[in-house]
Design a protein around this motif. Sequence first.
Motif, short mmCIF file in Angstrom:
data_model
loop_
_atom_site.label_atom_id
_atom_site.label_comp_id
_atom_site.label_asym_id
_atom_site.label_seq_id
_atom_site.Cartn_x
_atom_site.Cartn_y
_atom_site.Cartn_z
N LEU A 49 0.84 -1.20 0.00
CA LEU A 49 0.00 0.00 0.00
C LEU A 49 0.87 1.25 0.00
O LEU A 49 2.04 1.19 0.37
CB LEU A 49 -0.91 0.01 1.24
CG LEU A 49 -1.84 -1.19 1.42
CD1 LEU A 49 -2.67 -1.03 2.68
CD2 LEU A 49 -2.73 -1.39 0.21
N ALA A 53 -3.27 4.69 2.10
CA ALA A 53 -2.99 3.39 2.72
C ALA A 53 -3.90 3.10 3.91
O ALA A 53 -4.37 1.97 4.07
CB ALA A 53 -1.53 3.33 3.16
N SER A 54 -4.16 4.09 4.75
CA SER A 54 -4.96 3.82 5.96
C SER A 54 -6.38 3.39 5.60
O SER A 54 -6.94 2.49 6.22
CB SER A 54 -4.97 5.03 6.90
OG SER A 54 -5.48 6.16 6.22
N LYS A 57 -6.15 -0.16 4.14
CA LYS A 57 -5.79 -1.10 5.21
C LYS A 57 -7.01 -1.49 6.04
O LYS A 57 -7.19 -2.65 6.41
CB LYS A 57 -4.71 -0.47 6.10
CG LYS A 57 -4.06 -1.45 7.05
CD LYS A 57 -2.90 -0.80 7.78
CE LYS A 57 -2.27 -1.78 8.74
NZ LYS A 57 -1.14 -1.20 9.45
N LYS A 58 -7.88 -0.51 6.32
CA LYS A 58 -9.11 -0.80 7.08
C LYS A 58 -9.97 -1.85 6.38
O LYS A 58 -10.55 -2.71 7.01
CB LYS A 58 -9.93 0.48 7.25
CG LYS A 58 -9.48 1.37 8.38
CD LYS A 58 -10.41 2.58 8.47
CE LYS A 58 -9.67 3.75 9.09
NZ LYS A 58 -10.37 5.03 8.89
N ALA A 61 -7.97 -5.43 6.51
CA ALA A 61 -7.32 -5.80 7.77
C ALA A 61 -7.66 -7.22 8.23
O ALA A 61 -6.83 -7.90 8.83
CB ALA A 61 -7.66 -4.79 8.86
N GLU A 66 -0.33 -10.24 4.27
CA GLU A 66 0.65 -9.38 4.93
C GLU A 66 0.59 -8.02 4.24
O GLU A 66 0.63 -7.93 3.02
CB GLU A 66 2.05 -9.96 4.81
CG GLU A 66 3.09 -9.12 5.54
CD GLU A 66 4.48 -9.72 5.50
OE1 GLU A 66 5.44 -8.95 5.69
OE2 GLU A 66 4.61 -10.94 5.28
N ILE A 67 0.45 -6.98 5.04
CA ILE A 67 0.35 -5.63 4.49
C ILE A 67 1.67 -4.91 4.73
O ILE A 67 2.20 -4.92 5.84
CB ILE A 67 -0.80 -4.85 5.15
CG1 ILE A 67 -2.14 -5.55 4.88
CG2 ILE A 67 -0.84 -3.41 4.65
CD1 ILE A 67 -3.30 -5.02 5.69
N CYS A 68 2.21 -4.32 3.69
CA CYS A 68 3.40 -3.48 3.89
C CYS A 68 3.18 -2.12 3.24
O CYS A 68 2.38 -1.98 2.31
CB CYS A 68 4.68 -4.16 3.42
SG CYS A 68 4.67 -4.88 1.81
N TYR A 69 3.87 -1.14 3.75
CA TYR A 69 3.67 0.24 3.31
C TYR A 69 4.89 0.73 2.55
O TYR A 69 6.02 0.62 3.02
CB TYR A 69 3.41 1.14 4.52
CG TYR A 69 3.27 2.60 4.15
CD1 TYR A 69 2.14 3.04 3.47
CD2 TYR A 69 4.26 3.53 4.47
CE1 TYR A 69 2.00 4.37 3.10
CE2 TYR A 69 4.13 4.86 4.11
CZ TYR A 69 2.99 5.27 3.43
OH TYR A 69 2.87 6.60 3.07
#
Length: 195
Positions: A49, A53-54, A57-58, A61, A66-69
């Motif tokens: 993301l 991103a936020s 991500k919501k 979630a 796996e989430i990476c920024y």
Amino acid sequence: MVSAIVLAAGMSTRLGEPKQLLSIGKRTIIEEVINNLLATEVEEVIVVLGYQASQVKKLIAGQEVEICYNKDYKLGQSTSLKEGLSSINDDCRAILCMLGDQPLVKKETINQLINEFEAGTELIVAPEYKGRRGNPVIFSADLKSEMLEISGDQGARELIYKYYNQIKLVEVEDQGVIFDIDTKEDYLKLLNIIN
């Protein structure tokens, strides 16, 4: 292990709003892409993301991803690819690069590409629809170090050119591999296809 990297950090400049968050039916585009991947033989899903991103991500979630920024998302797609590559499992033997705006790619197509990769010796496996090469593309983990050296606003396209003699093109009956969302017209076309 086959690891998927979902490139979903872009700013959607031509569209004017985050395409990952656009609705298609009961889900958003990014949710559909992830759900399709999770229903395949892929063993690890990494979502990269950046822009908005936020919010994204919501939405995702609760998914088994796996989430990476990517803090450098404004510098182009290569930065997202590198961010995803830095998170893949050491046991990964194949890297499936998935665009975050391709919700129409069928899970059967993804499994077909994985099976073709595992059955062959080519470094790269890519889908082809009516003579047009599409996405997602699978890269051998042997190419990871070269993928980490790519720069600019491109994914691993330069490796496709470099290793053209070591690519297996798989003819698929899935127009989703050549359909992504860049403009409002693309989005309206997508809504017509799914309705």
